[in-house]
Design an enzyme around this catalytic site. Sequence first.
Site, PDB file in Angstrom:
ATOM      1  CD  GLU A  22      58.903  44.407  43.664  1.00 26.76           C
ATOM      2  OE1 GLU A  22      58.492  43.870  42.629  1.00 26.76           O
ATOM      3  OE2 GLU A  22      58.493  44.112  44.802  1.00 26.76           O
ATOM      4  CB  ALA A  53      48.722  45.748  49.920  1.00 21.80           C
TER       5      ALA A  53
HETATM    6  P1  0O2 Z   1      56.125  39.257  49.231  1.00 20.91           P
HETATM    7  O1  0O2 Z   1      55.732  38.388  50.363  1.00 20.91           O
HETATM    8  O2  0O2 Z   1      55.645  40.667  49.394  1.00 20.91           O
HETATM    9  O3  0O2 Z   1      57.561  39.180  48.875  1.00 20.91           O
HETATM   10  P2  0O2 Z   1      57.732  39.028  38.912  1.00 20.91           P
HETATM   11  O4  0O2 Z   1      58.074  37.597  38.964  1.00 20.91           O
HETATM   12  O5  0O2 Z   1      58.384  39.797  40.036  1.00 20.91           O
HETATM   13  O6  0O2 Z   1      57.923  39.627  37.568  1.00 20.91           O
HETATM   14  P3  0O2 Z   1      55.421  39.376  40.445  1.00 20.91           P
HETATM   15  O7  0O2 Z   1      56.114  38.786  41.641  1.00 20.91           O
HETATM   16  O8  0O2 Z   1      53.947  39.069  40.290  1.00 20.91           O
HETATM   17  O9  0O2 Z   1      56.176  39.018  39.135  1.00 20.91           O
HETATM   18  O10 0O2 Z   1      55.679  40.945  40.428  1.00 20.91           O
HETATM   19  P4  0O2 Z   1      54.793  42.117  40.927  1.00 20.91           P
HETATM   20  O11 0O2 Z   1      53.440  42.106  40.321  1.00 20.91           O
HETATM   21  O12 0O2 Z   1      55.609  43.355  40.709  1.00 20.91           O
HETATM   22  O13 0O2 Z   1      54.607  41.801  42.486  1.00 20.91           O
HETATM   23  C1  0O2 Z   1      55.686  41.716  43.363  1.00 20.91           C
HETATM   24  C2  0O2 Z   1      55.258  42.041  44.774  1.00 20.91           C
HETATM   25  O14 0O2 Z   1      54.219  43.012  44.779  1.00 20.91           O
HETATM   26  C3  0O2 Z   1      54.679  40.876  45.549  1.00 20.91           C
HETATM   27  O15 0O2 Z   1      55.730  40.145  46.097  1.00 20.91           O
HETATM   28  C4  0O2 Z   1      53.843  41.607  46.610  1.00 20.91           C
HETATM   29  O16 0O2 Z   1      54.680  42.176  47.608  1.00 20.91           O
HETATM   30  C5  0O2 Z   1      53.268  42.740  45.808  1.00 20.91           C
HETATM   31  N1  0O2 Z   1      52.004  42.368  45.165  1.00 20.91           N
HETATM   32  C6  0O2 Z   1      51.790  42.193  43.860  1.00 20.91           C
HETATM   33  N2  0O2 Z   1      50.507  41.886  43.613  1.00 20.91           N
HETATM   34  C7  0O2 Z   1      49.890  41.878  44.805  1.00 20.91           C
HETATM   35  C8  0O2 Z   1      48.531  41.645  45.208  1.00 20.91           C
HETATM   36  O17 0O2 Z   1      47.639  41.366  44.425  1.00 20.91           O
HETATM   37  N3  0O2 Z   1      48.275  41.718  46.555  1.00 20.91           N
HETATM   38  C9  0O2 Z   1      49.229  42.020  47.479  1.00 20.91           C
HETATM   39  N4  0O2 Z   1      48.874  42.075  48.754  1.00 20.91           N
HETATM   40  N5  0O2 Z   1      50.517  42.231  47.122  1.00 20.91           N
HETATM   41  C10 0O2 Z   1      50.842  42.169  45.806  1.00 20.91           C
HETATM   42  P5  0O2 Z   1      55.567  38.608  46.513  1.00 20.91           P
HETATM   43  O18 0O2 Z   1      56.858  37.958  46.231  1.00 20.91           O
HETATM   44  O19 0O2 Z   1      54.350  38.041  45.862  1.00 20.91           O
HETATM   45  O20 0O2 Z   1      55.279  38.622  48.031  1.00 20.91           O
END
Ligand code: 0O2
Length: 231
Positions: free
Chosen positions: A143, A155
């Site tokens: 990703e 973020a």
């Molecule tokens: P981390 O700690 O960064 O790894 P999916 O299951 O992948 O289809 P998901 O995870 O909701 O669904 O996918 P999406 O929306 O593409 O988001 C993946 C990552 O984007 C998140 O990873 C965050 O890094 C970032 N992200 C998405 N939405 C938000 C938000 O509202 N706020 C912030 N700060 N980051 C966001 P992880 O695994 O949640 O966390």
Amino acid sequence: MRFRAEFTRFMMSYQFGIAELMTKINILKDEFTHIHHYSPIEHVTSRLKSPQSLLQKAQRKDSPITLDDIRKNIVDIAGVRITCSFIKDTYRIADMLTNQSDVTVTEIRDYIANPKPNGYKSLHILLELPVFMSDRVEQVPIELQIRTIAMDFWASLEHKIYYKYGGEVPAGLTDELTEAAEVANRLDVKMERLHEEITQAKVESQLDAPPLLPLPIELLESLAQRYRETS
Ligand code: 0O2
């Protein structure tokens, strides 16, 4: 014991995928810096999901805990994040990477054009890269998140607040965060406009500059003569 060895092998392929993508990004970054004297890439980070958060996400998504299912259902085991100076640069870098012949794009989530309801903005590209190992070639999913400095600032703060409240952020704080995302966006738009104005002014001043004075013919002849003698 066997699962442990398989799991290590599984995670290693993602680590190799990250290394390959980082090489591609560093090549672009170095080329921009040395040739164009400007790099649209401010900084790059990468992370491999920890086994613990991998397990938590698999449970959250009701995914069976087998390596095949995890590979299929969790697309952000390997993550790379590029922070750019300006909004335009995010799309420019995305195009440069996704147009490379060994990169396969599986999905694009454009949260810059379509921000999440809380104000989150970033360009997410799910891609696959071939990793050549001793006995096989694997298509490794990664990703890639591309965002501006202002989006990244927002973020990372929102992420900290989200975890501090265990996902239950008080409504007042949520509203303020959404408002802050709008402020960050206004800053992005303003900085990009300023940057364009400065670039345009630079081009115009170069066009207005007097042409270089032609060198006198005698000087050119003596330089040519000296060149012939020394070569
Ligand atoms: P981390 O700690 O960064 O790894 P999916 O299951 O992948 O289809 P998901 O995870 O909701 O669904 O996918 P999406 O929306 O593409 O988001 C993946 C990552 O984007 C998140 O990873 C965050 O890094 C970032 N992200 C998405 N939405 C938000 C938000 O509202 N706020 C912030 N700060 N980051 C966001 P992880 O695994 O949640 O966390």
